[in-house]
Design an enzyme around this catalytic site. Structure first.
Site, PDB file in Angstrom:
ATOM      1  N   TYR A 143     -35.727-132.224  45.111  1.00 17.30           N
ATOM      2  CA  TYR A 143     -35.722-131.418  46.342  1.00 17.30           C
ATOM      3  C   TYR A 143     -36.270-130.017  46.046  1.00 17.30           C
ATOM      4  O   TYR A 143     -37.134-129.512  46.772  1.00 17.30           O
ATOM      5  CB  TYR A 143     -34.294-131.354  46.884  1.00 17.30           C
ATOM      6  CG  TYR A 143     -34.098-130.472  48.086  1.00 17.30           C
ATOM      7  CD1 TYR A 143     -34.527-130.872  49.350  1.00 17.30           C
ATOM      8  CD2 TYR A 143     -33.455-129.230  47.975  1.00 17.30           C
ATOM      9  CE1 TYR A 143     -34.323-130.057  50.459  1.00 17.30           C
ATOM     10  CE2 TYR A 143     -33.251-128.419  49.068  1.00 17.30           C
ATOM     11  CZ  TYR A 143     -33.679-128.824  50.313  1.00 17.30           C
ATOM     12  OH  TYR A 143     -33.485-128.025  51.412  1.00 17.30           O
ATOM     13  N   SER A 194     -36.107-123.221  50.329  1.00 16.27           N
ATOM     14  CA  SER A 194     -34.679-123.321  50.000  1.00 16.27           C
ATOM     15  C   SER A 194     -34.427-122.497  48.750  1.00 16.27           C
ATOM     16  O   SER A 194     -35.327-122.307  47.926  1.00 16.27           O
ATOM     17  CB  SER A 194     -34.307-124.781  49.711  1.00 16.27           C
ATOM     18  OG  SER A 194     -33.062-124.852  49.020  1.00 16.27           O
TER      19      SER A 194
HETATM   20  N1  LIG Z   1     -28.887-127.461  55.286  1.00 18.75           N
HETATM   21  C1  LIG Z   1     -29.070-126.716  54.184  1.00 18.75           C
HETATM   22  O1  LIG Z   1     -28.140-126.457  53.395  1.00 18.75           O
HETATM   23  C2  LIG Z   1     -30.444-126.169  53.885  1.00 18.75           C
HETATM   24  C3  LIG Z   1     -30.548-125.131  52.933  1.00 18.75           C
HETATM   25  C4  LIG Z   1     -31.807-124.620  52.636  1.00 18.75           C
HETATM   26  C5  LIG Z   1     -32.920-125.119  53.282  1.00 18.75           C
HETATM   27  N2  LIG Z   1     -32.778-126.116  54.194  1.00 18.75           N
HETATM   28  C6  LIG Z   1     -33.972-126.606  54.845  1.00 18.75           C
HETATM   29  O2  LIG Z   1     -33.898-126.265  56.212  1.00 18.75           O
HETATM   30  C7  LIG Z   1     -34.671-127.205  56.979  1.00 18.75           C
HETATM   31  C8  LIG Z   1     -33.813-127.764  58.095  1.00 18.75           C
HETATM   32  O3  LIG Z   1     -32.767-128.498  57.494  1.00 18.75           O
HETATM   33  P1  LIG Z   1     -31.417-128.871  58.250  1.00 18.75           P
HETATM   34  O4  LIG Z   1     -30.322-128.534  57.327  1.00 18.75           O
HETATM   35  O5  LIG Z   1     -31.438-128.358  59.633  1.00 18.75           O
HETATM   36  O6  LIG Z   1     -31.560-130.474  58.238  1.00 18.75           O
HETATM   37  P2  LIG Z   1     -31.162-131.556  59.346  1.00 18.75           P
HETATM   38  O7  LIG Z   1     -29.955-131.121  60.085  1.00 18.75           O
HETATM   39  O8  LIG Z   1     -31.137-132.853  58.632  1.00 18.75           O
HETATM   40  O9  LIG Z   1     -32.406-131.522  60.349  1.00 18.75           O
HETATM   41  C9  LIG Z   1     -33.684-131.872  59.865  1.00 18.75           C
HETATM   42  C10 LIG Z   1     -34.675-131.841  60.998  1.00 18.75           C
HETATM   43  O10 LIG Z   1     -35.948-132.207  60.467  1.00 18.75           O
HETATM   44  C11 LIG Z   1     -36.470-133.286  61.224  1.00 18.75           C
HETATM   45  N3  LIG Z   1     -37.309-134.172  60.424  1.00 18.75           N
HETATM   46  C12 LIG Z   1     -36.974-134.868  59.317  1.00 18.75           C
HETATM   47  N4  LIG Z   1     -38.003-135.634  58.926  1.00 18.75           N
HETATM   48  C13 LIG Z   1     -39.011-135.421  59.821  1.00 18.75           C
HETATM   49  C14 LIG Z   1     -40.324-135.944  59.974  1.00 18.75           C
HETATM   50  N5  LIG Z   1     -40.831-136.860  59.132  1.00 18.75           N
HETATM   51  N6  LIG Z   1     -41.081-135.508  61.007  1.00 18.75           N
HETATM   52  C15 LIG Z   1     -40.583-134.591  61.877  1.00 18.75           C
HETATM   53  N7  LIG Z   1     -39.358-134.060  61.786  1.00 18.75           N
HETATM   54  C16 LIG Z   1     -38.576-134.485  60.764  1.00 18.75           C
HETATM   55  C17 LIG Z   1     -35.243-134.014  61.742  1.00 18.75           C
HETATM   56  O11 LIG Z   1     -35.529-134.780  62.900  1.00 18.75           O
HETATM   57  P3  LIG Z   1     -35.874-136.351  62.884  1.00 18.75           P
HETATM   58  O12 LIG Z   1     -35.062-136.982  61.797  1.00 18.75           O
HETATM   59  O13 LIG Z   1     -35.513-136.769  64.262  1.00 18.75           O
HETATM   60  O14 LIG Z   1     -37.341-136.423  62.648  1.00 18.75           O
HETATM   61  C18 LIG Z   1     -34.337-132.836  62.097  1.00 18.75           C
HETATM   62  O15 LIG Z   1     -34.677-132.321  63.358  1.00 18.75           O
HETATM   63  C19 LIG Z   1     -35.140-128.264  55.981  1.00 18.75           C
HETATM   64  O16 LIG Z   1     -36.442-127.960  55.560  1.00 18.75           O
HETATM   65  C20 LIG Z   1     -34.160-128.100  54.818  1.00 18.75           C
HETATM   66  O17 LIG Z   1     -34.726-128.562  53.611  1.00 18.75           O
HETATM   67  C21 LIG Z   1     -31.565-126.646  54.530  1.00 18.75           C
END
Ligand SMILES: NC(=O)c1ccc[n+]([C@@H]2O[C@H](COP(=O)([O-])OP(=O)(O)OC[C@H]3O[C@@H](n4cnc5c(N)ncnc54)[C@H](OP(=O)(O)O)[C@@H]3O)[C@@H](O)[C@H]2O)c1
Length: 243
Positions: free
Chosen positions: A159, A146
């Site tokens: 985070y 991130s």
């Molecule tokens: N959204 C942003 O602004 C942003 C910005 C920079 C980086 N990121 C990063 O991008 C990645 C994806 O984020 P997102 O925004 O798509 O979040 P999201 O919509 O909350 O999706 C998160 C995904 O991770 C899975 N997950 C969470 N805990 C898990 C576990 N213990 N085991 C297996 N799977 C797990 C969730 O599925 P389950 O809960 O069903 O397990 C879900 O499929 C993350 O690493 C986040 O930190 C996000």
């Protein structure tokens, strides 16, 4: 339908966090390039929905419900991926969790969860896949960090610490695997409009965030560069900058 012009025809990808948000978009984008995709996350219904969408578009997917904090679950994930598709060419670790707020109010359980999923989960998943790629003599690992790993964002200290760990891990792993034909990249996106923000009361303006599909396009770029070149660190921001 197969299309010889697609960049990942005949390739196999494993995507964690593939049930929703960025991981889902990445899985769909890799499948659209011809990859068979193993899908990992905990929610079976969300994984099934992603798999069905890939099936409907003529691709191949296998949902493997997995908690990335569990070593044995990750071993099963890799075993089932190999049983279904025989190889792993691309690993994308998009599973992640975020709790934002001032350090003084931080809950130890939230910090533990972020370190367990965002950092340790990435480490465990990479460790399980590396021997497969080394055996193949090829592969691309893309870890999702991130922008919070590189720039100070109030409310995101814990985070950001978990994500800075992912950057350091990816750099170290890239050096280790340089001679093995396996490239390792780390992606540092700014805010992406995903369900991750649903639980955050004071989320920035979601209309100004990156779309998951835009970030997935960057992942496809990292995964499809010709051999001999590696995009090892990529910062991707919305046009308006950090929100
Ligand atoms: N959204 C942003 O602004 C942003 C910005 C920079 C980086 N990121 C990063 O991008 C990645 C994806 O984020 P997102 O925004 O798509 O979040 P999201 O919509 O909350 O999706 C998160 C995904 O991770 C899975 N997950 C969470 N805990 C898990 C576990 N213990 N085991 C297996 N799977 C797990 C969730 O599925 P389950 O809960 O069903 O397990 C879900 O499929 C993350 O690493 C986040 O930190 C996000």
């Amino acid at each position: 339908m197969t299309d010889a012009r697609r960049a990942l025809e005949g390739r196999v990808a494993l995507v964690t966090g593939a049930g929703r948000g960025l991981g889902r978009a990445v899985a769909l984008a890799l499948a659209a390039e011809g990859a068979a995709v193993a899908l990992a996350a905990r929610s079976e219904a969300e994984l099934a929905a992603t798999a069905a969408e890939i099936d409907r578009s003529g691709g191949r997917a296998r949902a493997v419900p997995t908690d990335v904090t569990s070593e044995s679950a990750i071993e099963t994930l890799v075993r089932e991926t190999l049983a279904a598709f025989a190889r792993v060419d691309v690993l994308v670790t998009a599973a992640g969790t975020a709790v934002f707020g001032p350090v003084a109010d931080g809950k130890t359980a939230d910090w533990d969860a972020m370190l367990a999923v965002n950092l340790r989960g990435v480490m465990l998943t990479c460790r399980a896949v590396v021997p497969v790629m080394v055996r193949q003599g090829s592969g691309t690992i893309i870890n999702v960090a991130s922008i919070a790993a590189a720039r100070a964002i109030p409310g995101a200290a814990a985070y950001g610490a978990s994500k800075a760990g992912v950057v350091a891990w990816s750099r170290g792993l890239a050096e280790e695997l340089r001679g093995a034909g396996v490239r390792v990249g780390v992606l540092l996106p700014g805010a992406i409009d995903t369900p991750l923000w649903n639980a955050t009361a004071s989320a920035p303006d979601r209309a100004k965030m990156l779309r998951p599909e835009q970030v997935a396009a960057a992942v496809v770029l990292m995964a499809t560069l010709p051999a001999g070149a590696a995009l090892e660190e990529l910062t991707l921001l919305p046009a308006g900058g950090i929100l």
